[in-house]
Design a protein around this motif. Sequence first.
Motif, PDB file in Angstrom:
ATOM      1  N   GLN A 163     -11.146  13.620   1.925  1.00  0.00           N
ATOM      2  CA  GLN A 163     -10.591  12.905   3.071  1.00  0.00           C
ATOM      3  C   GLN A 163      -9.061  12.924   3.082  1.00  0.00           C
ATOM      4  O   GLN A 163      -8.439  12.764   4.127  1.00  0.00           O
ATOM      5  CB  GLN A 163     -11.054  11.443   3.069  1.00  0.00           C
ATOM      6  CG  GLN A 163     -12.534  11.232   3.314  1.00  0.00           C
ATOM      7  CD  GLN A 163     -12.910   9.779   3.144  1.00  0.00           C
ATOM      8  OE1 GLN A 163     -12.837   9.231   2.041  1.00  0.00           O
ATOM      9  NE2 GLN A 163     -13.302   9.132   4.240  1.00  0.00           N
ATOM     10  N   LEU A 248      -4.677  12.154  12.045  1.00  0.00           N
ATOM     11  CA  LEU A 248      -5.673  12.903  11.270  1.00  0.00           C
ATOM     12  C   LEU A 248      -6.273  12.027  10.181  1.00  0.00           C
ATOM     13  O   LEU A 248      -7.518  11.978  10.013  1.00  0.00           O
ATOM     14  CB  LEU A 248      -5.018  14.144  10.660  1.00  0.00           C
ATOM     15  CG  LEU A 248      -5.889  14.983   9.708  1.00  0.00           C
ATOM     16  CD1 LEU A 248      -7.107  15.533  10.438  1.00  0.00           C
ATOM     17  CD2 LEU A 248      -5.061  16.135   9.102  1.00  0.00           C
ATOM     18  N   THR A 251      -8.580   9.238  11.602  1.00  0.00           N
ATOM     19  CA  THR A 251      -9.873   9.776  12.032  1.00  0.00           C
ATOM     20  C   THR A 251     -10.782   9.999  10.830  1.00  0.00           C
ATOM     21  O   THR A 251     -11.968   9.633  10.841  1.00  0.00           O
ATOM     22  CB  THR A 251      -9.676  11.084  12.806  1.00  0.00           C
ATOM     23  OG1 THR A 251      -8.888  10.823  13.965  1.00  0.00           O
ATOM     24  CG2 THR A 251     -11.019  11.665  13.219  1.00  0.00           C
ATOM     25  N   ARG A 252     -10.230  10.572   9.784  1.00  0.00           N
ATOM     26  CA  ARG A 252     -11.053  10.851   8.598  1.00  0.00           C
ATOM     27  C   ARG A 252     -11.491   9.576   7.895  1.00  0.00           C
ATOM     28  O   ARG A 252     -12.628   9.454   7.453  1.00  0.00           O
ATOM     29  CB  ARG A 252     -10.255  11.726   7.622  1.00  0.00           C
ATOM     30  CG  ARG A 252     -10.069  13.166   8.063  1.00  0.00           C
ATOM     31  CD  ARG A 252      -9.329  13.914   6.991  1.00  0.00           C
ATOM     32  NE  ARG A 252      -9.120  15.319   7.340  1.00  0.00           N
ATOM     33  CZ  ARG A 252      -8.438  16.170   6.557  1.00  0.00           C
ATOM     34  NH1 ARG A 252      -7.889  15.729   5.432  1.00  0.00           N
ATOM     35  NH2 ARG A 252      -8.296  17.427   6.935  1.00  0.00           N
ATOM     36  N   ALA A 255     -14.274   7.554   9.668  1.00  0.00           N
ATOM     37  CA  ALA A 255     -15.544   8.247   9.929  1.00  0.00           C
ATOM     38  C   ALA A 255     -16.653   7.684   9.047  1.00  0.00           C
ATOM     39  O   ALA A 255     -16.417   7.228   7.937  1.00  0.00           O
ATOM     40  CB  ALA A 255     -15.361   9.736   9.677  1.00  0.00           C
TER      41      ALA A 255
END
Length: 255
Positions: A163, A248, A251-252, A255
């Motif tokens: 991640q 970025l 978002t990771r 998740a």
Amino acid sequence: MSDHGIPSDEQLVAYLDDQLDTEQRHRIDAAVAENSLLNLRLQWLARSSLPFKDAYDQVGRQAPTGRLQSMLDSLPSPERPAMDRRWFLAAAAGLVVSGVVADRLFIGWQQGRQQNNWRTLIADYMALHIPETLDNLPADEATQRAQLRTIDARLGLALVPAQLALPHVQFKRAQILEYDGMPIAQMTWLDPAHGPLALCVTRSDSGSRPFAHERRRGLNVVYWADLEHAWMLIGHNPAAELEDTARLLRTRLSA
């Protein structure tokens, strides 16, 4: 007016609240026109926008006037005039209201100060970092996973090295810091173009907040919050590039 012809702050506030007669207003108009420092002080007072009236109205309804009336009724002085009783109730309720308002304003100020202070501390810490600070750190995945487990135990973040893999930079270290009993996790990368880059996170219950930018100690910062944590990404990278990286990572990690 004061003895020197300069209006006091109380008079300036009354002027702003339109509570002076025409002659008094003309005197202050003339004084402001002649004195640039007085003009600046008047502008500063005019900027005040704290909702004092709303705060007093709200907590005034919470004042325990019934209990205060019962206390007053129990006092052994039946000959006391009604005006004294009304004055006592108003004064006592006013003290309660003042205390509640002061407490709320102080708590709000203190919370805001704490929320900003952790970013200041991180910026002070990151300002000491140079590329050599991150040299010779173990970069094997087993070490990284062990470091991330420590963060998970303190902050409830189930992170894995994948991640945190970013293009063009090398992940170097994850560690736990602490300020005034508050754990702060720091994940650090080494950017060959801009030097050390860090993602930091701490617990927060202030609600979700979108991306915002600031500069601290010569470093660019992007910060945001979700329902349980406050985040900041800090480095010498340009602000736009830093926000792309923050998007970025967010978002990771969500998740």
